[in-house]
Write a protein that holds these residues in place. Structure first.
Motif, PDB file in Angstrom:
ATOM      1  N   TYR A   1      -7.016  25.151 -46.248  1.00 53.95           N
ATOM      2  CA  TYR A   1      -8.395  25.348 -45.799  1.00 53.95           C
ATOM      3  C   TYR A   1      -8.528  26.648 -45.010  1.00 53.95           C
ATOM      4  CZ  TYR A   1     -12.795  24.474 -43.350  1.00 53.95           C
ATOM      5  OH  TYR A   1     -14.077  24.586 -42.857  1.00 53.95           O
ATOM      6  N   LEU A   2      -7.439  27.076 -44.350  1.00 51.45           N
ATOM      7  CA  LEU A   2      -7.451  28.324 -43.584  1.00 51.45           C
ATOM      8  C   LEU A   2      -7.124  29.544 -44.435  1.00 51.45           C
ATOM      9  CD1 LEU A   2      -5.662  27.176 -40.287  1.00 51.45           C
ATOM     10  CD2 LEU A   2      -8.123  27.289 -40.757  1.00 51.45           C
ATOM     11  N   GLY A   3      -6.780  29.341 -45.724  1.00 54.51           N
ATOM     12  CA  GLY A   3      -6.528  30.476 -46.617  1.00 54.51           C
ATOM     13  C   GLY A   3      -5.074  30.700 -46.938  1.00 54.51           C
ATOM     14  N   ASP A   4      -4.233  29.691 -46.779  1.00 53.74           N
ATOM     15  CA  ASP A   4      -2.806  29.880 -47.069  1.00 53.74           C
ATOM     16  C   ASP A   4      -2.538  29.930 -48.567  1.00 53.74           C
ATOM     17  OD1 ASP A   4      -0.095  30.187 -46.388  1.00 53.74           O
ATOM     18  OD2 ASP A   4       0.262  28.041 -46.697  1.00 53.74           O
TER      19      ASP A   4
ATOM     20  N   GLU B   1      -4.081  31.693 -50.712  1.00 56.23           N
ATOM     21  CA  GLU B   1      -4.160  33.094 -51.126  1.00 56.23           C
ATOM     22  C   GLU B   1      -2.887  33.872 -50.786  1.00 56.23           C
ATOM     23  OE1 GLU B   1      -6.460  31.458 -49.573  1.00 56.23           O
ATOM     24  OE2 GLU B   1      -8.165  31.465 -50.973  1.00 56.23           O
ATOM     25  N   THR B   2      -2.119  33.422 -49.845  1.00 50.71           N
ATOM     26  CA  THR B   2      -0.871  34.103 -49.467  1.00 50.71           C
ATOM     27  C   THR B   2       0.344  33.505 -50.172  1.00 50.71           C
ATOM     28  OG1 THR B   2      -0.529  32.614 -47.580  1.00 50.71           O
ATOM     29  CG2 THR B   2      -1.798  34.637 -47.189  1.00 50.71           C
ATOM     30  N   GLY B   3       0.109  32.607 -51.091  1.00 55.62           N
ATOM     31  CA  GLY B   3       1.235  31.998 -51.796  1.00 55.62           C
ATOM     32  C   GLY B   3       1.961  30.960 -50.950  1.00 55.62           C
ATOM     33  N   ASN B   4       1.204  30.298 -50.053  1.00 49.20           N
ATOM     34  CA  ASN B   4       1.770  29.244 -49.184  1.00 49.20           C
ATOM     35  C   ASN B   4       2.913  29.766 -48.305  1.00 49.20           C
ATOM     36  OD1 ASN B   4       0.002  27.245 -50.257  1.00 49.20           O
ATOM     37  ND2 ASN B   4       1.426  26.889 -51.961  1.00 49.20           N
ATOM     38  N   GLN B   5       2.791  31.005 -47.875  1.00 57.38           N
ATOM     39  CA  GLN B   5       3.827  31.554 -47.001  1.00 57.38           C
ATOM     40  C   GLN B   5       3.882  30.831 -45.650  1.00 57.38           C
ATOM     41  OE1 GLN B   5       3.144  35.754 -46.603  1.00 57.38           O
ATOM     42  NE2 GLN B   5       3.591  36.217 -48.761  1.00 57.38           N
ATOM     43  N   TYR B   6       2.730  30.510 -45.118  1.00 54.55           N
ATOM     44  CA  TYR B   6       2.712  29.863 -43.799  1.00 54.55           C
ATOM     45  C   TYR B   6       3.189  28.409 -43.884  1.00 54.55           C
ATOM     46  CZ  TYR B   6       0.306  33.961 -42.066  1.00 54.55           C
ATOM     47  OH  TYR B   6      -0.007  35.261 -41.714  1.00 54.55           O
ATOM     48  N   LEU B   7       2.976  27.810 -45.044  1.00 57.66           N
ATOM     49  CA  LEU B   7       3.561  26.470 -45.219  1.00 57.66           C
ATOM     50  C   LEU B   7       5.079  26.550 -45.229  1.00 57.66           C
ATOM     51  CD1 LEU B   7       3.130  23.447 -45.769  1.00 57.66           C
ATOM     52  CD2 LEU B   7       3.073  24.002 -48.227  1.00 57.66           C
ATOM     53  N   THR B   8       5.595  27.605 -45.827  1.00 58.55           N
ATOM     54  CA  THR B   8       7.052  27.810 -45.821  1.00 58.55           C
ATOM     55  C   THR B   8       7.552  28.047 -44.403  1.00 58.55           C
ATOM     56  OG1 THR B   8       6.902  28.786 -48.040  1.00 58.55           O
ATOM     57  CG2 THR B   8       8.922  29.194 -46.769  1.00 58.55           C
ATOM     58  N   ILE B   9       6.795  28.835 -43.642  1.00 58.18           N
ATOM     59  CA  ILE B   9       7.182  29.076 -42.241  1.00 58.18           C
ATOM     60  C   ILE B   9       7.172  27.771 -41.453  1.00 58.18           C
ATOM     61  CG2 ILE B   9       6.513  30.236 -40.117  1.00 58.18           C
ATOM     62  CD1 ILE B   9       5.360  32.492 -41.859  1.00 58.18           C
ATOM     63  N   PHE B  10       6.176  26.953 -41.721  1.00 59.46           N
ATOM     64  CA  PHE B  10       6.120  25.655 -41.020  1.00 59.46           C
ATOM     65  C   PHE B  10       7.334  24.789 -41.366  1.00 59.46           C
ATOM     66  CE2 PHE B  10       4.872  21.158 -41.255  1.00 59.46           C
ATOM     67  CZ  PHE B  10       4.609  20.925 -39.910  1.00 59.46           C
TER      68      PHE B  10
END
Length: 339
Positions: free
Chosen positions: A154-157, A159-168
């Motif tokens: 919902y925050l736009g992850d 579009e970044t290829g779920n990079q922030y999910l990987t960081i999490f």
């Protein structure tokens, strides 16, 4: 004395009358004294031997008083020492009785949770407060873990290829880094501060989710969440054995996980509401959990800290009472061996 006077009267009748006796005969009949008695008085008053005898008799009369006084002084000191010993014994017994009384008052006024029956331990106030805190915290933890992908999307992850999910996902092992901080917190400031630190980190993470749409700021929330998880499990399961008995810790752990597992079913309607009805906006679920931390977790931790401080005071008082009782017993044994 009358017989002696009559004997002197008989002796004086055999000899000539002395001038002193003539003077006595000239006195009035009521004042007459027999000559023998007068001679006895004259000889006893005028002769130096009589004076010496009188002084000697007075000295002999005074000697028993002095001896009695000299004997009385040690007896008085002995009586004083005995009274002091009795007073010290009374004081010792009074102190021992007061110690025993204080211990009995503590035992009757408050029983440590771990010394109660298993049912009473599981129904005690501190454990119920811990159960409420644990249930809300673990349910929130499971909600974050299962909905993080949709929240970041919902925050736009996406579009970044779920990079922030990987960081999490990679930030989860950071919980190991928080273990020394957990130990330091518990050793320095105790369990109450440890529990409240969990609430502070939970609120900080919730505020980031509520008020920030920046993905980079969410990374800071990931780190806080990892520390929050480490403190949550570390503090709770460090506190549980200090509260409950050894035979009840396992049952209590099972109850905690079972209740939190049941409570996590509430996450299903919350996540469906956010994803389906709010189109991925998790504002309402995040707000609900933030309010639960303030309404349930903070008061529960306050109650846990209050009970923990009270139990620590009781333990300290019992230890001091036991130490004082042992000291008094040693004193009584030494006095008995000395006597």
């Amino acid at each position: 004395p009358e017989e002696a006077c009559h004997e002197f009267d008989d002796l004086s009748s055999l000899g000539s009358v002395s001038p002193g006796e003539k003077a006595l005969e000239q006195q009035s009949p009521g004042d007459k004294i027999s000559p023998g008695c007068r001679v006895l008085e004259i000889h006893s008053s005028q002769s130096p031997e009589g004076d010496v005898a009188n002084d000697t008799s007075r000295q002999h009369e005074q000697l028993p008083h002095l001896e009695t006084r000299n004997q009385a002084i040690p007896s008085i000191s002995m009586q004083q020492s005995q009274s002091e010993m009795l007073a010290s014994d009374d004081t010792t017994h009074m102190g021992e009785s007061n110690t025993c009384k204080s211990v009995n008052e503590i035992d009757t006024a408050y029983i440590l949770v771990r010394d109660r029956t298993p049912r009473q331990q599981l129904l005690s106030g501190p454990f119920l407060a811990l159960l409420c805190f644990w249930t809300v915290s673990v349910t929130y933890n499971m909600f974050v873990m299962t909905t993080m992908r949709d929240f970041l999307a919902y925050l736009g992850d996406d579009e970044t290829g779920n990079q922030y999910l990987t960081i999490f996902t990679l930030s989860m092992p950071i919980s190991l880094v928080a273990v020394p901080f957990t130990d330091a917190t518990l050793n320095r400031v105790g369990f109450h501060a440890g529990f409240q630190a969990i609430n502070v980190m939970g609120l900080a993470f919730s505020f980031i989710r509520l008020f920030s749409d920046n993905l980079n700021v969410q990374v800071v929330g990931f780190v806080i969440f990892s520390f929050w998880r480490s403190f949550l499990f570390g503090v709770c399961f460090s506190f549980l054995p200090t509260l409950l008995g050894q035979t009840v810790v396992g049952k209590a752990s099972g109850i905690m996980f079972a209740l939190s597992g049941i409570a996590t079913f509430a996450n299903i309607p919350l996540s469906n509401y956010a994803i389906e009805e709010q189109e991925g906006d998790f504002l309402v679920p995040n707000l609900i959990y933030t309010c639960l931390i303030g309404v349930v977790c903070i008061p529960s931790c306050w109650w846990i800290g209050r009970s923990n401080r009270h139990e620590n005071r009781v333990r300290q008082t019992l230890r001091e009472s036991a130490r004082e009782s042992r000291r008094l017993q040693k004193i009584l044994l030494l006095e008995a061996s000395t006597n």
